[in-house]
Design an enzyme around this catalytic site. Structure first.
Site, short mmCIF file in Angstrom:
data_model
loop_
_atom_site.label_atom_id
_atom_site.label_comp_id
_atom_site.label_asym_id
_atom_site.label_seq_id
_atom_site.Cartn_x
_atom_site.Cartn_y
_atom_site.Cartn_z
N ARG A 255 0.80 -1.16 0.12
CA ARG A 255 0.00 0.01 -0.21
C ARG A 255 0.79 1.25 -0.07
O ARG A 255 2.05 1.33 0.74
CB ARG A 255 -0.99 0.13 1.38
CG ARG A 255 -1.72 1.46 1.31
CD ARG A 255 -2.87 1.56 1.96
NE ARG A 255 -3.64 2.66 2.39
CZ ARG A 255 -4.19 3.32 1.36
NH1 ARG A 255 -4.71 2.48 0.10
NH2 ARG A 255 -4.96 4.41 1.57
N HIS A 257 0.55 4.85 1.03
CA HIS A 257 -0.30 5.58 1.90
C HIS A 257 0.11 7.27 2.24
O HIS A 257 1.37 7.45 2.45
CB HIS A 257 -0.63 4.97 3.05
CG HIS A 257 -1.77 5.44 3.98
ND1 HIS A 257 -2.96 5.11 3.97
CD2 HIS A 257 -1.58 6.41 4.84
CE1 HIS A 257 -3.82 5.79 4.86
NE2 HIS A 257 -2.79 6.67 5.42
N ASP A 258 -0.58 7.95 1.95
CA ASP A 258 -0.53 9.53 2.01
C ASP A 258 -0.85 10.04 3.59
O ASP A 258 -2.13 9.55 3.69
CB ASP A 258 -0.86 10.41 0.99
CG ASP A 258 -0.12 10.17 -0.45
OD1 ASP A 258 1.11 9.94 -0.31
OD2 ASP A 258 -0.88 10.24 -1.38
N CYS A 260 -2.64 11.37 6.78
CA CYS A 260 -3.69 11.93 7.25
C CYS A 260 -3.66 11.88 8.71
O CYS A 260 -4.27 10.71 9.41
CB CYS A 260 -4.86 11.06 6.57
SG CYS A 260 -6.51 11.90 6.95
N CYS A 271 -12.96 10.34 6.89
CA CYS A 271 -12.42 9.81 5.60
C CYS A 271 -12.01 8.44 5.94
O CYS A 271 -12.02 8.13 7.09
CB CYS A 271 -11.06 10.61 5.14
SG CYS A 271 -9.79 10.61 6.63
N GLY A 303 -3.19 16.18 3.98
CA GLY A 303 -4.15 16.78 3.36
C GLY A 303 -4.18 16.98 1.74
O GLY A 303 -4.51 18.17 1.27
N ASP A 342 -5.98 18.46 -5.74
CA ASP A 342 -5.11 17.46 -5.12
C ASP A 342 -3.91 18.00 -5.46
O ASP A 342 -3.42 18.38 -6.59
CB ASP A 342 -5.30 16.06 -5.59
CG ASP A 342 -4.69 15.03 -4.74
OD1 ASP A 342 -3.56 15.17 -4.17
OD2 ASP A 342 -5.24 13.84 -4.56
N ARG A 344 -0.78 16.05 -4.46
CA ARG A 344 0.04 14.95 -4.12
C ARG A 344 0.94 14.60 -5.21
O ARG A 344 2.00 14.39 -5.13
CB ARG A 344 -0.76 13.75 -3.61
CG ARG A 344 -1.19 14.07 -2.08
CD ARG A 344 -2.05 13.02 -1.84
NE ARG A 344 -3.39 12.89 -2.51
CZ ARG A 344 -4.26 11.98 -2.31
NH1 ARG A 344 -4.15 10.82 -1.57
NH2 ARG A 344 -5.29 11.79 -3.16
N SER A 366 -4.97 -0.48 -3.02
CA SER A 366 -5.28 0.95 -3.01
C SER A 366 -6.35 0.87 -4.40
O SER A 366 -6.39 0.21 -5.14
CB SER A 366 -3.95 1.63 -3.73
OG SER A 366 -4.08 2.84 -4.09
#
Length: 430
Positions: A255, A257-258, A260, A271, A303, A342, A344, A366
């Site tokens: 995974r 993952h960003d 949060c 979320c 975020g 976004d 990112r 994902s």
């Protein structure tokens, strides 16, 4: 004031707690860089590639723009200013070597495959030992260690017999055994520019202007190609043998993952971030127990890389808008506040996978189309995609997940229509 203006030490603007004669605001090619090692990005041999030297105490050694530690460089400056840290402190790297060997892999010698981290960043103490002995201030940008992680969701999975301890990956007390890797960003600007399909000159100028002129050498030192940006880095959690990550015959569950903070740490239910993260950890543990290897790559992009302040402003706007918090306006409210949905930008994300030698992700935990496209676009094969189980989606997060599925996120179910989205509502602020 001219770019190379020098302030006398009695000037208020030059008040710094150090015995210096002057402050050099910026430099140009050939000024004070005669002793700096050359960096040949993408060279297979570390000596030919050259070390990344971001020292602030030996100006003649510097061959990068910026300094080590990413955003934490500001805290280091505060410690120096407050007198808590000696300005010229050199790290004692005794016994700090990686607990597990990573690479070198063929991808390390591809100048365009890895552009945002230093492949040799974990082993500088060994591969550049001679240069360090000569007095060069060379510091690691990657650290590899061992750890146990303990999550209530994993203990719950054990209670429901979805997971069983094996004494290797998962212990009787519910702790999972992992290899943990921390990485600081190291950007090779020509490669970063190509990733985003912009000219290097435009990238440099925009970085300079949008940081308020924080790094003048972005525009005065075109001969320096490596930048240490003041942003957060990444942490990897590896379940099983890290060497198996590079073996496409070993099943890899992963995974990306960003960050949060609200959900990951405090369990905010607006979320799906924490439940998806912990579900991925459960999948990684199962995969490693079955003879595979698991990977969680955690990036500091809070975020959607907009920051928590912007994220919370968006929350308020969503909850207060006419008609309430509805899935059909999920992305619109973010764009109204931030100007973009976004930031990112997953173009740089696959670099860490190439650093690990990954060629195939057999099970990608994902639903993000952006992440999937970035991974496969970089030449890494992806097999099965795993969505978050419906039972793990908090009620208030249904707005987010339905909006994302409608926007193209992976699902093995139906895609909601516009009228469906209008009917998906979150709770109000009260």
């Amino acid at each position: 004031m001219a770019p190379d203006a020098v302030l006398p030490t009695d000037s208020p603007a030059a008040a710094v707690p150090a015995p210096r004669q002057h402050i050099r605001l910026t430099s140009h090619p050939g000024q004070g860089s005669a002793g700096a090692p050359t960096i040949r990005w993408g060279a297979a041999d570390p000596i030919e590639r050259g070390p990344v030297v971001g020292t602030t105490t030996h100006r003649s050694q510097r061959n990068v723009i910026g300094t080590h530690s990413g955003s934490y460089g500001v805290y280091r400056a505060l410690a120096v200013a407050a007198g808590n840290l000696e300005r010229g402190h050199r790290a004692d790297l005794t016994d700090t070597s990686p607990t597990d060997v990573v690479g070198p892999h063929p991808q390390w010698a591809d100048a365009d495959r890895i552009v945002s981290i230093d492949p040799w960043g974990a082993t500088v103490a060994s591969v550049y030992a001679a240069q360090i002995a000569q007095g060069y201030d060379i510091r690691p940008t990657i650290a590899v260690t061992k750890a146990h992680i303990d999550l209530p969701e994993i203990r719950q999975a054990m209670a429901f017999l979805r997971l069983r301890p094996d004494g290797r990956v998962l212990l009787d007390n519910g702790s999972a055994v992992v290899t943990k890797v921390a990485l600081e960003p190291v950007w090779w600007l020509p490669g970063v520019a190509r990733r985003f399909n912009v000219s290097e000159g435009e990238l440099r100028r925009t970085l300079f202007e949008e940081t308020g002129g924080m790094y003048p050498e972005l525009v005065t030192r075109s001969d320096i190609e490596v930048f240490l940006p003041p942003i957060g880095g990444q942490t990897l959690y590896i379940f099983g043998d890290p060497r198996d990550l590079a073996n496409p015959e070993v099943t890899l569950t992963a995974r990306i993952h960003d960050e949060c903070n609200g959900s990951d740490v405090f369990g905010s239910d607006i979320c799906t971030c924490r439940p998806y993260l912990t579900h991925a950890i459960e999948e990684c543990i199962q995969g490693a127990q079955q003879g595979g290897v698991g990977l969680i790559a955690y990036s500091r992009k809070e975020g959607r890389a907009l920051g928590e302040v912007t994220k919370f402003l968006v929350y308020n706007a969503r909850k207060r808008q006419v008609g309430g918090d509805s899935a059909d306006k999920y992305f619109l409210r973010t764009e109204c506040v931030a100007g973009v949905q976004d930031m990112r930008f997953q173009e740089l994300m696959p670099d860490v996978l190439h650093w690990l030698g990954v060629k195939k992700i057999h099970r990608l935990v994902s639903m993000s189309n952006d992440k999937y496209d970035a991974i496969t676009g970089s030449g890494i094969e992806v097999g099965e995609r795993i969505k978050i189980p419906d039972a793990l989606v908090p009620a208030d997060a249904r707005v987010e997940i339905e909006a994302k599925i409608a926007a193209g996120y992976f699902t093995d179910g139906s895609v909601p229509t516009e009228s469906d989205l209008a009917g998906v509502k979150g709770r109000g602020l009260d």
